[in-house]
Motif scaffolding. Structure first.
Motif, short mmCIF file in Angstrom:
data_model
loop_
_atom_site.label_atom_id
_atom_site.label_comp_id
_atom_site.label_asym_id
_atom_site.label_seq_id
_atom_site.Cartn_x
_atom_site.Cartn_y
_atom_site.Cartn_z
N VAL A 1 -6.77 0.84 -5.42
CA VAL A 1 -8.16 0.55 -5.05
C VAL A 1 -8.60 -0.84 -5.51
N GLN B 1 0.82 -1.21 0.00
CA GLN B 1 0.00 0.00 0.00
C GLN B 1 0.86 1.26 0.00
N ASN C 1 -4.97 2.14 3.48
CA ASN C 1 -5.88 2.98 2.69
C ASN C 1 -7.09 3.39 3.53
N ILE C 2 -7.64 2.44 4.28
CA ILE C 2 -8.81 2.73 5.12
C ILE C 2 -8.45 3.77 6.18
N PRO D 1 -6.56 -5.22 -4.57
CA PRO D 1 -6.93 -6.11 -3.46
C PRO D 1 -8.20 -6.93 -3.69
N THR D 2 -9.05 -6.53 -4.66
CA THR D 2 -10.26 -7.33 -4.93
C THR D 2 -9.91 -8.73 -5.42
N THR E 1 -8.06 7.16 4.52
CA THR E 1 -9.36 7.69 4.09
C THR E 1 -10.14 8.25 5.27
N HIS F 1 -6.11 -3.41 2.29
CA HIS F 1 -6.61 -2.03 2.23
C HIS F 1 -6.45 -1.31 3.58
N SER F 2 -5.77 -1.91 4.54
CA SER F 2 -5.73 -1.38 5.91
C SER F 2 -5.20 0.05 5.97
#
Length: 495
Positions: A173, A155, A201-202, A176-177, A205, A198-199
């Motif tokens: 974005v 990330q 990123n979260i 990770p899906t 955000t 996404h840790s």
């Protein structure tokens, strides 16, 4: 390590042979870096509002005391060294042998576009390459080993890549899906690893939303180019130009009997452009080898690394589609993300060709292998050979005027790089070069200058005719032509 050192030497050679040539965008980065180094942060952000690359140049400038231009060159070499290290490390993570790594290095260094065209440009692309590829390294490691530190490092690298080029946010974005759709575990476990990827990123955000909520004066406009992504009108922004051009195509090209196919026709054209750009940026030989490697993926590549690389490739295609739909332009620089993935695949096929038993396949296979190696080596040599005469024609024109203009009389130049080479005060171009000239002619401001340096192209011969007709006070005194004389800088002097 030897491959990385070789790559950095190639990058240094590319800087040497172009003798100070720069891309027009580099002038913006250099001016922003100069202002940052002088402590004028507000003014620097007004010149370029996505500041990591100019800040990096300014940092090297401060630490080494080298000129801004030289600092950018050093940064270019370092970034490409990191790009090469990550490129070959991805090959290793995907199951490549030492031969595969060597094949990949030869493919990369012989690339006519990435090395021959873009590497010599002092632009933020090289920073994007470095952290884009390094981010892929850590994501593959996380996907294979499920270690939290790899998730954080992935990330961090993707965020830094985004701060060089905003397009990298789609990887940040969407990649990770992969855990949600292509990971062999129960749903709860898949969601947990998706959130782990996404840790950071979260967290960022939430911090961003909190900052905007606490400080009412803040808005997305305060966060540079992020406002282009986080906007409620994103669908309108993406499709506005497509729909307006579709109306023109319906009315002026297809007519009333086919008008309903305008959008589909444009999308098919976009698809064709994307395919052609992907082939030309990657190289036809590399593209073909990549297709064979994808076909034989089970025998050539480690399965999890292959899935990650395919996901990165798909996201790269999505990026290309979004860009061409929004602005009706697709520079090959926006295709490099996909090209790196395809070149990694082609390295595995190239290595397979090199180790294949020539005795079984006969002389045809042997000579094909030799021809392929020779082609790669010749492409590498072509990349590092000195530039042809005329490559530095813009610098030559600026140097001629500086020598001839002993009295320091006013000089008009339509090209931002000419002004940079002449060490004139920074001014941002308003539109293309010819619009700058026409504006100066129409306002009669151009009559205040002793010398005019005007850019001309063989595609627009009418521009020279306009100069002759509307500016009889000036005559041509010198002309500097580009390679193959397709473009030129013409110097006019007032009579």
């Amino acid at each position: 390590m030897m491959i990385v050192i070789l790559a950095m030497l190639v990058a240094a050679q590319m800087q040497y042979i172009q003798h100070g040539w720069i891309n027009p965008d580099s002038v913006l980065y250099f001016e922003s870096a100069r202002l940052f180094s002088a402590g004028q942060w507000k003014e620097a952000l007004q010149v370029w509002n996505w500041p990591l690359y100019p800040l990096s140049i300014a940092a090297v400038h401060k630490v080494t005391s080298m000129e801004i231009h030289s600092s950018a060159q050093v940064l270019n070499v370092l970034f490409f060294g990191l790009s090469t290290y990550s490129f070959i490390h991805i090959i290793r993570l995907a199951g490549g042998t030492q031969l595969t790594v060597a094949a990949g290095a030869l493919i990369l260094l012989s690339s006519q576009y990435i090395i021959g065209d873009v590497l010599e440009m002092l632009m933020r692309d090289e920073g994007f390459w470095a952290f884009y590829l390094t981010g892929i390294v850590f994501f593959i490691r996380f996907y294979q080993r499920l270690r939290f530190q790899d998730a954080l490092l992935w990330q961090l690298c993707a965020i830094i890549a985004t701060l060089f080029r905003i397009e990298a946010i789609t990887y940040l974005v969407l990649l990770p899906t992969l855990f949600l759709f292509s990971f062999n575990a129960n749903f709860k476990t898949r969601v947990r690893y998706f959130l782990t990827a996404h840790s950071l990123n979260i967290f960022l955000t939430v911090a961003l939303i909190t900052a905007v909520a606490i400080h009412g004066e803040l808005s997305m406009k305060n966060f540079g180019r992020l406002q282009e992504v986080f906007t409620l009108n994103i669908y309108h922004e993406l499709t506005r130009k497509l729909l307006s051009h579709a109306i023109i195509m319906s009315n002026d090209v297809l007519g009333k009997y086919l008008e309903e196919f305008a959008v589909q026709g444009l999308l098919l054209t976009f698809t064709y452009v994307m395919i052609v750009k992907a082939i030309s940026t990657t190289g036809l030989v590399n593209f073909v080898m990549a297709m064979f490697a994808i076909k034989n993926r089970a025998a050539l590549l480690e399965s999890k690394a292959f899935l990650v690389l395919m996901a990165v490739g798909i996201i790269s295609v999505v990026n290309m589609a979004l860009i061409i739909t929004k602005v009706f332009v697709l520079s090959s620089r926006y295709v490099v993300g996909l090209a790196f993935v395809l070149m990694i695949f082609s390295a595995f096929q190239f290595a397979k060709v090199l180790v294949h038993d020539n005795q079984v396949n006969g002389k045809k296979h042997k000579w094909l292998t030799i021809a392929l190696v020779i082609f790669m080596l010749l492409s590498l040599i072509k990349n590092i050979l000195p530039k042809a005469e005329g490559y530095n024609y813009i610098q030559d024109a600026a140097a001629w005027v500086k020598t001839a203009n002993n009295d320091n009389k006013p000089v008009f130049a339509d090209e931002v790089r000419v002004r940079y080479y002449m060490e004139s005060a920074f001014t941002r171009n308003q539109g293309d070069n010819w619009k700058v000239v026409k504006k100066a002619i129409d306002s009669e401001e151009i009559l205040n200058y002793e010398y005019l340096l005007i850019s001309h192209s063989e595609k627009r011969p009418e521009h020279e005719k306009t100069i002759a007709e509307q500016l009889p006070q000036f005559r041509e005194v010198k002309r500097f032509n580009s390679v193959k004389a397709k473009k030129s800088i013409v110097i006019y002097q007032k009579q």
